[in-house]
Design an enzyme around this catalytic site. Structure first.
Site, PDB file in Angstrom:
ATOM      1  N   SER A  20     -68.915  23.734 -29.471  1.00 15.91           N
ATOM      2  CA  SER A  20     -69.043  23.424 -28.051  1.00 15.91           C
ATOM      3  C   SER A  20     -69.021  21.906 -27.913  1.00 15.91           C
ATOM      4  O   SER A  20     -68.049  21.274 -28.345  1.00 15.91           O
ATOM      5  CB  SER A  20     -70.326  24.054 -27.495  1.00 15.91           C
ATOM      6  OG  SER A  20     -70.416  23.847 -26.105  1.00 15.91           O
ATOM      7  N   HIS A  47     -66.085  26.191 -26.293  1.00 19.51           N
ATOM      8  CA  HIS A  47     -66.495  26.370 -24.903  1.00 19.51           C
ATOM      9  C   HIS A  47     -65.708  25.416 -24.011  1.00 19.51           C
ATOM     10  O   HIS A  47     -65.726  24.204 -24.230  1.00 19.51           O
ATOM     11  CB  HIS A  47     -67.995  26.091 -24.740  1.00 19.51           C
ATOM     12  CG  HIS A  47     -68.863  27.128 -25.377  1.00 19.51           C
ATOM     13  ND1 HIS A  47     -70.208  26.948 -25.583  1.00 19.51           N
ATOM     14  CD2 HIS A  47     -68.588  28.370 -25.861  1.00 19.51           C
ATOM     15  CE1 HIS A  47     -70.722  28.027 -26.151  1.00 19.51           C
ATOM     16  NE2 HIS A  47     -69.757  28.899 -26.337  1.00 19.51           N
ATOM     17  N   ASP A 140     -75.123  29.859 -28.660  1.00 14.24           N
ATOM     18  CA  ASP A 140     -74.008  30.763 -28.886  1.00 14.24           C
ATOM     19  C   ASP A 140     -73.466  30.553 -30.302  1.00 14.24           C
ATOM     20  O   ASP A 140     -73.290  29.421 -30.750  1.00 14.24           O
ATOM     21  CB  ASP A 140     -72.901  30.506 -27.856  1.00 14.24           C
ATOM     22  CG  ASP A 140     -71.791  31.534 -27.907  1.00 14.24           C
ATOM     23  OD1 ASP A 140     -72.039  32.661 -28.372  1.00 14.24           O
ATOM     24  OD2 ASP A 140     -70.669  31.208 -27.464  1.00 14.24           O
TER      25      ASP A 140
END
Length: 196
Positions: A20, A47, A140
């Site tokens: 991310s 992401h 995540d």
């Protein structure tokens, strides 16, 4: 006798990577000058905002010698290719080893979600899968990487002190002990050992 980590690294079929905040820079450092005939598919969830066109494919086509593609529904991942999940879609691997895309609800506020990719890839490739979790600002990927470990796959976490955002790697380390915790240079060397 069970295989060593080094032996496991040489019998893999695919590599999944999650990241991310700070991930694009980290990945570019890992993949710069990677051999274009690298023997495994590399499948990435980064992401990204859902409603903006992504330039990731174009950026990485310039940065590395691998074939770079946005993953498409029903495509079969090929060695020497770098695949990115498209914005706004979860990317999964089906049991016939093709990609599928979905607009299922967000996981950890993200779509695409790293956990979704990692979980599905672990189901398909089992102990012939490597999972790499890089820098990121939420959790995540931690549970998905743990799934890869439970299936006997090889698990790698970026050294948190090196990560631009350390929440993602630290979340994995709170959950379980991966096979490797490495700086980017070490992950790059490990990837090169995976090449067959």
């Amino acid at each position: 006798m069970s295989p060593t980590l080094s032996q496991r690294a040489t019998r893999l079929q695919a590599v999944v990577i999650g990241m991310s905040a700070g991930g694009l820079e980290a990945l570019s450092q890992m993949l710069r000058d990677m051999p274009e005939d690298f023997g495994l598919p590399l499948i990435v969830v980064q992401h990204v905002p859902e409603n903006h066109p992504s330039q990731i494919v174009e950026i990485f086509q310039r940065l590395c010698s691998l074939q770079v593609d946005e993953a498409r529904d029903k495509d079969r991942p090929k060695p020497g290719h770098l695949y990115f999940a498209p914005p706004g879609y979860h990317l999964q691997v089906e049991m016939d080893r093709t990609f599928s895309l979905s607009v299922d609800p967000r996981v950890h506020y993200a779509r695409p979600s790293i956990d979704v990719l990692f979980d599905s890839a672990a189901d398909v490739w089992g102990d012939q899968l490597a999972g790499i979790l890089l820098t990121g600002a939420n959790s995540d990927g931690a549970e998905g990487l743990h799934s890869i470990a439970r299936y006997g796959g090889l698990t790698v976490v970026q050294e948190p002190t090196e990560a631009l955002a350390d929440t993602m790697p630290r979340s994995a380390l709170k959950l379980f002990q991966p096979d490797y915790v490495l700086p980017l240079a070490g992950i790059r060397q490990l990837l090169l050992r995976m090449d067959r």
